[in-house]
Motif scaffolding. Structure first.
Motif, PDB file in Angstrom:
ATOM      1  N   THR A 124       0.931  -1.273  -0.001  1.00  0.00           N
ATOM      2  CA  THR A 124       0.206  -0.009   0.091  1.00  0.00           C
ATOM      3  C   THR A 124       0.781   1.355  -0.100  1.00  0.00           C
ATOM      4  OG1 THR A 124      -0.255  -0.029   2.266  1.00  0.00           O
ATOM      5  CG2 THR A 124      -1.786  -1.229   1.182  1.00  0.00           C
ATOM      6  N   LEU A 125       0.467   2.193  -0.330  1.00  0.00           N
ATOM      7  CA  LEU A 125       0.810   3.675  -0.253  1.00  0.00           C
ATOM      8  C   LEU A 125       1.054   4.057   1.290  1.00  0.00           C
ATOM      9  CD1 LEU A 125      -1.128   5.466  -2.933  1.00  0.00           C
ATOM     10  CD2 LEU A 125       1.133   4.668  -3.211  1.00  0.00           C
ATOM     11  N   PRO A 126       2.364   4.538   1.518  1.00  0.00           N
ATOM     12  CA  PRO A 126       2.576   4.592   2.927  1.00  0.00           C
ATOM     13  C   PRO A 126       1.982   6.128   3.634  1.00  0.00           C
ATOM     14  CG  PRO A 126       4.597   4.469   1.776  1.00  0.00           C
ATOM     15  CD  PRO A 126       3.627   4.236   0.813  1.00  0.00           C
ATOM     16  N   ILE A 127       1.053   5.837   4.477  1.00  0.00           N
ATOM     17  CA  ILE A 127       0.440   6.982   4.944  1.00  0.00           C
ATOM     18  C   ILE A 127       1.435   8.200   5.588  1.00  0.00           C
ATOM     19  CG2 ILE A 127      -0.877   7.894   6.925  1.00  0.00           C
ATOM     20  CD1 ILE A 127      -2.242   5.100   7.026  1.00  0.00           C
ATOM     21  N   GLU A 128       2.611   7.729   5.878  1.00  0.00           N
ATOM     22  CA  GLU A 128       3.575   8.439   6.671  1.00  0.00           C
ATOM     23  C   GLU A 128       4.241   9.451   5.797  1.00  0.00           C
ATOM     24  OE1 GLU A 128       3.336   4.952   8.874  1.00  0.00           O
ATOM     25  OE2 GLU A 128       3.488   5.448   7.073  1.00  0.00           O
ATOM     26  N   PHE A 129       3.869   9.259   4.390  1.00  0.00           N
ATOM     27  CA  PHE A 129       4.623  10.535   3.258  1.00  0.00           C
ATOM     28  C   PHE A 129       3.905  11.625   3.377  1.00  0.00           C
ATOM     29  CE2 PHE A 129       6.416   7.376  -0.140  1.00  0.00           C
ATOM     30  CZ  PHE A 129       7.242   6.870   0.778  1.00  0.00           C
ATOM     31  N   ALA A 130       2.498  11.782   3.710  1.00  0.00           N
ATOM     32  CA  ALA A 130       1.627  12.948   4.008  1.00  0.00           C
ATOM     33  C   ALA A 130       2.393  14.035   4.851  1.00  0.00           C
ATOM     34  CB  ALA A 130       0.387  12.757   4.482  1.00  0.00           C
ATOM     35  N   ALA A 131       2.788  13.330   6.064  1.00  0.00           N
ATOM     36  CA  ALA A 131       3.615  14.407   7.086  1.00  0.00           C
ATOM     37  C   ALA A 131       5.138  14.491   6.714  1.00  0.00           C
ATOM     38  CB  ALA A 131       3.324  13.868   8.603  1.00  0.00           C
ATOM     39  N   GLY A 132       5.668  13.471   6.197  1.00  0.00           N
ATOM     40  CA  GLY A 132       7.139  13.374   5.956  1.00  0.00           C
ATOM     41  C   GLY A 132       7.632  14.200   4.943  1.00  0.00           C
ATOM     42  N   MET A 133       6.775  14.303   3.676  1.00  0.00           N
ATOM     43  CA  MET A 133       7.080  15.238   2.497  1.00  0.00           C
ATOM     44  C   MET A 133       6.055  16.053   2.294  1.00  0.00           C
ATOM     45  SD  MET A 133       7.826  11.907   0.037  1.00  0.00           S
ATOM     46  CE  MET A 133       8.910  10.463   0.494  1.00  0.00           C
ATOM     47  N   PRO A 134       6.185  17.400   3.025  1.00  0.00           N
ATOM     48  CA  PRO A 134       5.201  18.402   2.840  1.00  0.00           C
ATOM     49  C   PRO A 134       5.186  19.187   1.880  1.00  0.00           C
ATOM     50  CG  PRO A 134       6.811  19.014   4.378  1.00  0.00           C
ATOM     51  CD  PRO A 134       7.153  17.468   4.325  1.00  0.00           C
ATOM     52  N   GLY A 135       6.484  19.036   1.042  1.00  0.00           N
ATOM     53  CA  GLY A 135       6.532  19.995  -0.185  1.00  0.00           C
ATOM     54  C   GLY A 135       6.547  19.102  -1.552  1.00  0.00           C
ATOM     55  N   LEU A 136       6.005  17.842  -1.318  1.00  0.00           N
ATOM     56  CA  LEU A 136       5.982  17.153  -2.540  1.00  0.00           C
ATOM     57  C   LEU A 136       5.363  17.846  -3.705  1.00  0.00           C
ATOM     58  CD1 LEU A 136       7.091  14.180  -3.404  1.00  0.00           C
ATOM     59  CD2 LEU A 136       4.810  13.333  -2.895  1.00  0.00           C
ATOM     60  N   LEU A 137       5.879  17.648  -5.010  1.00  0.00           N
ATOM     61  CA  LEU A 137       5.045  18.202  -6.012  1.00  0.00           C
ATOM     62  C   LEU A 137       4.538  17.345  -7.067  1.00  0.00           C
ATOM     63  CD1 LEU A 137       7.464  21.291  -6.756  1.00  0.00           C
ATOM     64  CD2 LEU A 137       5.432  21.386  -5.725  1.00  0.00           C
ATOM     65  N   HIS A 138       5.393  16.311  -7.349  1.00  0.00           N
ATOM     66  CA  HIS A 138       5.070  15.061  -8.098  1.00  0.00           C
ATOM     67  C   HIS A 138       5.344  13.980  -7.542  1.00  0.00           C
ATOM     68  CE1 HIS A 138       6.249  18.110 -11.561  1.00  0.00           C
ATOM     69  NE2 HIS A 138       4.755  18.395 -11.185  1.00  0.00           N
ATOM     70  N   PHE A 139       4.203  12.820  -7.725  1.00  0.00           N
ATOM     71  CA  PHE A 139       4.327  11.417  -7.172  1.00  0.00           C
ATOM     72  C   PHE A 139       3.672  10.735  -8.095  1.00  0.00           C
ATOM     73  CE2 PHE A 139       2.869   8.892  -3.460  1.00  0.00           C
ATOM     74  CZ  PHE A 139       3.999   7.939  -3.631  1.00  0.00           C
ATOM     75  N   ASP A 140       4.466   9.756  -8.504  1.00  0.00           N
ATOM     76  CA  ASP A 140       3.799   8.738  -9.405  1.00  0.00           C
ATOM     77  C   ASP A 140       4.329   7.425  -9.244  1.00  0.00           C
ATOM     78  OD1 ASP A 140       3.240   7.428 -11.955  1.00  0.00           O
ATOM     79  OD2 ASP A 140       4.018   9.026 -13.307  1.00  0.00           O
ATOM     80  N   VAL A 141       3.295   6.556  -8.995  1.00  0.00           N
ATOM     81  CA  VAL A 141       3.521   5.034  -8.655  1.00  0.00           C
ATOM     82  C   VAL A 141       2.734   4.251  -9.600  1.00  0.00           C
ATOM     83  CG1 VAL A 141       4.025   5.629  -6.043  1.00  0.00           C
ATOM     84  CG2 VAL A 141       1.897   5.441  -6.889  1.00  0.00           C
ATOM     85  N   SER A 142       2.230   4.725 -10.671  1.00  0.00           N
ATOM     86  CA  SER A 142       1.420   3.976 -11.568  1.00  0.00           C
ATOM     87  C   SER A 142       2.019   2.887 -12.209  1.00  0.00           C
ATOM     88  CB  SER A 142       1.002   5.201 -13.017  1.00  0.00           C
ATOM     89  OG  SER A 142       2.244   5.499 -13.659  1.00  0.00           O
ATOM     90  N   ASP A 143       1.453   1.948 -12.905  1.00  0.00           N
ATOM     91  CA  ASP A 143       1.803   0.777 -13.583  1.00  0.00           C
ATOM     92  C   ASP A 143       2.706  -0.011 -12.474  1.00  0.00           C
ATOM     93  OD1 ASP A 143       2.344  -1.069 -15.385  1.00  0.00           O
ATOM     94  OD2 ASP A 143       3.943  -0.094 -16.725  1.00  0.00           O
TER      95      ASP A 143
END
Length: 354
Positions: A276-295
């Motif tokens: 699954t997608l890590p929930i912790e990324f939300a707080a850990g990467m506050p300035g994220l612009l692009h996130f691609d986990v497709s395919d």
């Protein structure tokens, strides 16, 4: 031999016209010209415009470096960009004792990279990208290189482990060649390295765990190779761009990556990742612009915590057929028009859309 020229000195004869004259002269006249003016000629800078000649050389004139370049013993910097420079790189370039910059990007240079370039003890920048160079990457040692760019050529073979000895290097680009073999762990010895680009090759094996731990590394691009194995768990908090897409990586996305607080662009698409997608990324990467986990082979749902990403511009979770559930909604960021157009959800099973 000439004494080393002052680095900031702009010589009277270091003008565009002088260098145009030099390259247009027959070789015998180049020698005579060098004997007269070599002491004043310490910089060569010629740049074409949009792939065409501006004034130099005339369309009928062949343009390539010859052995007479060795006569310019005071030369500190040679930059020739987008000028359709042809032929091979003469080994005599390696005899220029004070050369610090050799930048011949975006030309049509062929042949191999002379291993004798290791003799250029003062060389700080070697940029031979966007040419037609063949052969292997030479074992460049005993240099003061800060920037090495051999990308967009036809280089083959392994990445030399000796590159890990270039302790002053802060930018290494070998992308878009035909390099094979594994990524040498010795590259993690480059403590000053900020940019490492090895994408678009045929590299195999695992990603050395030590690479992601490099404290000064900001941009790591290993995309479009044949890398396999699990994603390294340990990582540096200073990484801003991580591109691992287009490989054969498997396993889960490490929760520990939430430590990469400066992360802006995270590309993991087109692998074999599960979980699954890590929930912790939300707080850990506050300035994220692009996130691609497709395919990939991800499952579960998009964490509702991801709605806290105020700066997010693109999220792509498409082509993960095991993902299902509800898409987070109700936050003004998710309702923004620009984000609605950039959230890719195709080929999944979601019960509610934004």
């Amino acid at each position: 031999m000439f004494s080393p020229p002052e680095h900031d000195r702009i010589c009277r004869r270091s003008s565009r016209n002088d260098f145009e004259i030099w390259f247009l002269l027959p070789e015998s006249y180049q020698i005579a010209y060098a004997e007269l003016y070599a002491g004043d000629m310490d910089r060569i800078y010629i740049r074409g415009r949009r792939g065409r000649w501006r004034r130099f050389p005339p369309p009928h004139q062949a343009f390539q470096l010859s052995a007479t370049i060795a006569r310019l013993e005071a030369l500190v910097s040679m930059s020739i960009h987008r000028c359709l420079l042809r032929g091979g790189l003469p080994v005599e370039v390696a005899s220029l004792p004070w050369l610090r910059v050799l930048s011949l990007s975006d030309n049509a240079i062929t042949g191999v990279i002379p291993p004798e370039l290791s003799n250029l003890r003062h060389l700080e920048r070697l940029e031979l990208d966007h040419n037609q160079l063949e052969g292997t990457v030479p074992a460049l040692t005993n240099l003061q290189l800060m920037r090495l760019d051999l990308s967009h050529n036809r280089l083959i073979g392994d990445i030399p482990a000796s590159l890990g000895l270039l302790e002053n290097l802060f930018s290494l680009k070998l992308n878009d060649n035909e390099l094979a073999g594994g990524i040498p762990g010795s590259l993690s010895n480059l403590r000053l390295l900020r940019t490492l680009s090895l994408s678009g090759n045929k590299l195999t094996g695992n990603i050395p765990a030590s690479l992601l731990r490099m404290q000064n590394l900001m941009d790591l691009n290993l995309a479009e190779n044949q890398l396999s194995g699990l994603l390294p768990i340990e990582c540096s908090a200073n990484l801003q761009t991580l591109s691992l897409n287009g490989n054969q990586l498997e396993g889960h996305i490490p929760v520990e990556w939430a430590r990469m607080r400066r992360m802006k662009h995270l590309a993991l698409q087109s692998n074999q990742l599960e979980g699954t997608l890590p929930i912790e990324f939300a707080a850990g990467m506050p300035g994220l612009l692009h996130f691609d986990v497709s395919d990939n082979r991800l499952s579960g749902k998009i964490p509702t915590e991801y709605a806290s990403w105020r700066s997010l511009e693109r999220l792509n979770v498409g082509q993960n057929t095991r993902m299902k559930g509800f898409v987070p909604r109700g936050h003004r960021m998710w309702n923004a028009v620009h984000l609605q157009e950039r959230v890719a959800l195709f080929c999944n099973i979601f019960s509610s859309l934004i």
